[in-house]
Design a protein around this motif. Structure first.
Motif, mmCIF file in Angstrom:
data_model
loop_
_atom_site.group_PDB
_atom_site.id
_atom_site.type_symbol
_atom_site.label_atom_id
_atom_site.label_comp_id
_atom_site.label_asym_id
_atom_site.label_seq_id
_atom_site.Cartn_x
_atom_site.Cartn_y
_atom_site.Cartn_z
ATOM 1 N N VAL A 15 -89.720 -8.322 -19.185
ATOM 2 C CA VAL A 15 -90.595 -9.496 -19.245
ATOM 3 C C VAL A 15 -91.765 -9.334 -18.272
ATOM 4 C CG1 VAL A 15 -89.450 -11.074 -17.612
ATOM 5 C CG2 VAL A 15 -90.580 -11.991 -19.616
ATOM 6 N N SER A 16 -91.557 -8.627 -17.175
ATOM 7 C CA SER A 16 -92.660 -8.343 -16.250
ATOM 8 C C SER A 16 -93.703 -7.448 -16.917
ATOM 9 C CB SER A 16 -92.137 -7.674 -14.975
ATOM 10 O OG SER A 16 -91.315 -8.567 -14.256
ATOM 11 N N LEU A 17 -93.262 -6.500 -17.728
ATOM 12 C CA LEU A 17 -94.190 -5.635 -18.467
ATOM 13 C C LEU A 17 -95.009 -6.447 -19.464
ATOM 14 C CD1 LEU A 17 -91.944 -2.525 -19.154
ATOM 15 C CD2 LEU A 17 -93.994 -2.596 -17.717
ATOM 16 N N VAL A 29 -98.461 -8.789 -27.360
ATOM 17 C CA VAL A 29 -97.598 -7.645 -27.104
ATOM 18 C C VAL A 29 -96.643 -7.531 -28.280
ATOM 19 C CG1 VAL A 29 -95.825 -6.657 -25.602
ATOM 20 C CG2 VAL A 29 -97.774 -7.876 -24.604
ATOM 21 N N VAL A 30 -96.603 -6.339 -28.855
ATOM 22 C CA VAL A 30 -95.655 -6.047 -29.926
ATOM 23 C C VAL A 30 -94.432 -5.420 -29.269
ATOM 24 C CG1 VAL A 30 -95.225 -4.739 -32.037
ATOM 25 C CG2 VAL A 30 -97.511 -5.694 -31.602
ATOM 26 N N ILE A 31 -93.310 -6.107 -29.348
ATOM 27 C CA ILE A 31 -92.055 -5.618 -28.779
ATOM 28 C C ILE A 31 -91.286 -4.960 -29.919
ATOM 29 C CG2 ILE A 31 -89.890 -6.255 -27.663
ATOM 30 C CD1 ILE A 31 -91.420 -8.695 -26.484
ATOM 31 N N LEU A 32 -91.170 -3.639 -29.846
ATOM 32 C CA LEU A 32 -90.474 -2.888 -30.887
ATOM 33 C C LEU A 32 -89.112 -2.477 -30.369
ATOM 34 C CD1 LEU A 32 -90.483 -1.630 -33.697
ATOM 35 C CD2 LEU A 32 -91.522 0.419 -32.682
ATOM 36 N N VAL A 33 -88.080 -3.037 -30.972
ATOM 37 C CA VAL A 33 -86.698 -2.760 -30.599
ATOM 38 C C VAL A 33 -86.271 -1.464 -31.276
ATOM 39 C CG1 VAL A 33 -84.320 -3.588 -30.765
ATOM 40 C CG2 VAL A 33 -86.176 -5.209 -30.282
ATOM 41 N N GLY A 34 -86.107 -0.422 -30.477
ATOM 42 C CA GLY A 34 -85.677 0.869 -30.985
ATOM 43 C C GLY A 34 -84.166 0.963 -31.064
ATOM 44 N N MET A 35 -83.711 2.004 -31.734
ATOM 45 C CA MET A 35 -82.279 2.245 -31.941
ATOM 46 C C MET A 35 -81.601 1.017 -32.543
ATOM 47 S SD MET A 35 -81.236 4.762 -28.811
ATOM 48 C CE MET A 35 -79.950 5.559 -29.745
ATOM 49 N N ALA A 36 -82.323 0.357 -33.452
ATOM 50 C CA ALA A 36 -81.808 -0.864 -34.071
ATOM 51 C C ALA A 36 -80.570 -0.603 -34.910
ATOM 52 C CB ALA A 36 -82.901 -1.514 -34.915
ATOM 53 N N ILE A 52 -83.870 -9.057 -30.046
ATOM 54 C CA ILE A 52 -85.068 -9.847 -30.364
ATOM 55 C C ILE A 52 -84.922 -11.251 -29.792
ATOM 56 C CG2 ILE A 52 -86.294 -10.997 -32.259
ATOM 57 C CD1 ILE A 52 -85.885 -8.400 -33.878
ATOM 58 N N GLU A 53 -83.753 -11.834 -29.964
ATOM 59 C CA GLU A 53 -83.515 -13.177 -29.418
ATOM 60 C C GLU A 53 -83.690 -13.182 -27.898
ATOM 61 O OE1 GLU A 53 -82.798 -17.226 -29.638
ATOM 62 O OE2 GLU A 53 -83.101 -15.831 -31.292
ATOM 63 N N MET A 54 -83.190 -12.151 -27.223
ATOM 64 C CA MET A 54 -83.343 -12.073 -25.770
ATOM 65 C C MET A 54 -84.815 -11.989 -25.370
ATOM 66 S SD MET A 54 -80.343 -9.539 -24.474
ATOM 67 C CE MET A 54 -79.008 -9.237 -25.625
ATOM 68 N N ALA A 55 -85.609 -11.222 -26.105
ATOM 69 C CA ALA A 55 -87.040 -11.108 -25.800
ATOM 70 C C ALA A 55 -87.718 -12.466 -25.949
ATOM 71 C CB ALA A 55 -87.691 -10.078 -26.724
ATOM 72 N N ARG A 56 -87.380 -13.179 -27.002
ATOM 73 C CA ARG A 56 -87.981 -14.494 -27.238
ATOM 74 C C ARG A 56 -87.540 -15.502 -26.169
ATOM 75 N NH1 ARG A 56 -90.269 -15.533 -32.017
ATOM 76 N NH2 ARG A 56 -89.377 -17.631 -32.169
ATOM 77 N N LEU A 57 -86.263 -15.477 -25.816
ATOM 78 C CA LEU A 57 -85.773 -16.374 -24.775
ATOM 79 C C LEU A 57 -86.444 -16.075 -23.435
ATOM 80 C CD1 LEU A 57 -81.972 -16.405 -25.686
ATOM 81 C CD2 LEU A 57 -83.549 -18.354 -25.843
ATOM 82 N N SER A 65 -96.343 -17.832 -24.396
ATOM 83 C CA SER A 65 -96.401 -18.365 -25.752
ATOM 84 C C SER A 65 -95.873 -17.345 -26.754
ATOM 85 C CB SER A 65 -97.843 -18.740 -26.106
ATOM 86 O OG SER A 65 -97.927 -19.050 -27.484
ATOM 87 N N LEU A 66 -95.003 -17.794 -27.634
ATOM 88 C CA LEU A 66 -94.475 -16.893 -28.665
ATOM 89 C C LEU A 66 -95.566 -16.472 -29.645
ATOM 90 C CD1 LEU A 66 -90.919 -18.358 -29.358
ATOM 91 C CD2 LEU A 66 -91.585 -16.417 -27.913
ATOM 92 N N ASP A 67 -96.718 -17.152 -29.618
ATOM 93 C CA ASP A 67 -97.869 -16.726 -30.420
ATOM 94 C C ASP A 67 -98.426 -15.389 -29.920
ATOM 95 O OD1 ASP A 67 -97.674 -19.052 -31.874
ATOM 96 O OD2 ASP A 67 -99.357 -20.050 -30.874
ATOM 97 N N ARG A 68 -98.056 -15.016 -28.715
ATOM 98 C CA ARG A 68 -98.584 -13.778 -28.119
ATOM 99 C C ARG A 68 -97.572 -12.637 -28.177
ATOM 100 N NH1 ARG A 68 -101.896 -14.670 -22.842
ATOM 101 N NH2 ARG A 68 -102.998 -12.904 -23.738
ATOM 102 N N ILE A 69 -96.439 -12.897 -28.845
ATOM 103 C CA ILE A 69 -95.369 -11.916 -28.941
ATOM 104 C C ILE A 69 -95.086 -11.631 -30.419
ATOM 105 C CG2 ILE A 69 -92.917 -11.458 -28.451
ATOM 106 C CD1 ILE A 69 -94.556 -11.759 -25.896
ATOM 107 N N VAL A 70 -95.020 -10.357 -30.768
ATOM 108 C CA VAL A 70 -94.603 -9.940 -32.102
ATOM 109 C C VAL A 70 -93.376 -9.059 -31.900
ATOM 110 C CG1 VAL A 70 -95.217 -8.601 -34.157
ATOM 111 C CG2 VAL A 70 -96.974 -9.952 -32.984
ATOM 112 N N THR A 71 -92.332 -9.294 -32.669
ATOM 113 C CA THR A 71 -91.132 -8.457 -32.546
ATOM 114 C C THR A 71 -90.883 -7.721 -33.850
ATOM 115 O OG1 THR A 71 -89.731 -10.344 -33.126
ATOM 116 C CG2 THR A 71 -89.998 -9.870 -30.789
ATOM 117 N N ALA A 72 -90.368 -6.512 -33.725
ATOM 118 C CA ALA A 72 -90.006 -5.692 -34.873
ATOM 119 C C ALA A 72 -88.863 -4.772 -34.443
ATOM 120 C CB ALA A 72 -91.205 -4.877 -35.351
ATOM 121 N N THR A 73 -88.224 -4.148 -35.412
ATOM 122 C CA THR A 73 -87.137 -3.216 -35.115
ATOM 123 C C THR A 73 -87.362 -1.907 -35.859
ATOM 124 O OG1 THR A 73 -85.755 -3.956 -36.964
ATOM 125 C CG2 THR A 73 -85.449 -5.082 -34.856
#
Length: 170
Positions: A15-17, A29-36, A52-57, A65-73
């Motif tokens: 989250v600091s990153l 920031v696009v958070i890409l969850v590897g080794m999904a 993904i839920e942990m990143a959003r929490l 703002s979740l508007d500034r976060i995109v998640t993918a796997t």
């Protein structure tokens, strides 16, 4: 900005990153969850959806703002320039990737993506391997290394028991 990792679990360093990247002028920031495709193992105890839920929490806990976060796997991959192009096909267009890994940096640089080496944020303590080990041995201090909502979520999904069981089988 792309942040690509396993996030086992998504902790205060991650989250600091995200906060750092946003402070550098990146809109999202696009958070890409590897080794999904790997979960319920010692190294990867959490599912892609749980990560993904942990990143959003974490974002919510830190007033991001979740508007500034995109998640993918993405499933487990070998790192190569082909891998970089493949990874980029799974996410919205990004200008840069944050990584301190020279192999990943080279692959993405060769693919035309700017590589930014972010600062470290308490890396010796905020490491997934260390947090998982603390959970496995019953050290409640692990909760300090994730945001409050993530600690609660890990407990609610049976993550503590899962890690202890998986660790005892290893």
């Amino acid at each position: 900005m792309l942040l690509y990792g396993r996030f086992q679990p998504f902790h205060r360093g991650h989250v600091s990153l995200v906060k750092w990247a946003l402070s550098q002028g990146f809109d999202e920031v696009v958070i890409l969850v590897g080794m999904a495709s790997e979960n319920y193992t010692v190294r990867n105890p959490f599912t892609a959806g749980e990560r993904i839920e942990m990143a959003r929490l974490s974002a919510k806990d830190e007033n991001i703002s979740l508007d500034r976060i995109v998640t993918a796997t993405i499933e487990t991959l070998e790192v190569s320039i082909g891998c970089a192009y493949y990874v980029l096909s799974y996410v919205p267009k990004v200008k840069a990737i944050m990584t301190r890994n020279p192999v990943i940096g080279k692959a993405f640089s060769d693919a035309g993506i700017e590589v930014i080496s972010p600062p470290t944020f308490n890396r010796e303590e905020w490491r997934g391997e260390r947090i998982r080990a603390m959970i496995a041995r019953g050290d409640p201090k692990w909760k300090e290394y994730v945001t409050p909502s993530v600690a609660k979520f890990i407990e609610e999904i049976g993550g503590v028991d899962r890690i202890r069981k998986i660790s005892s089988e290893d």
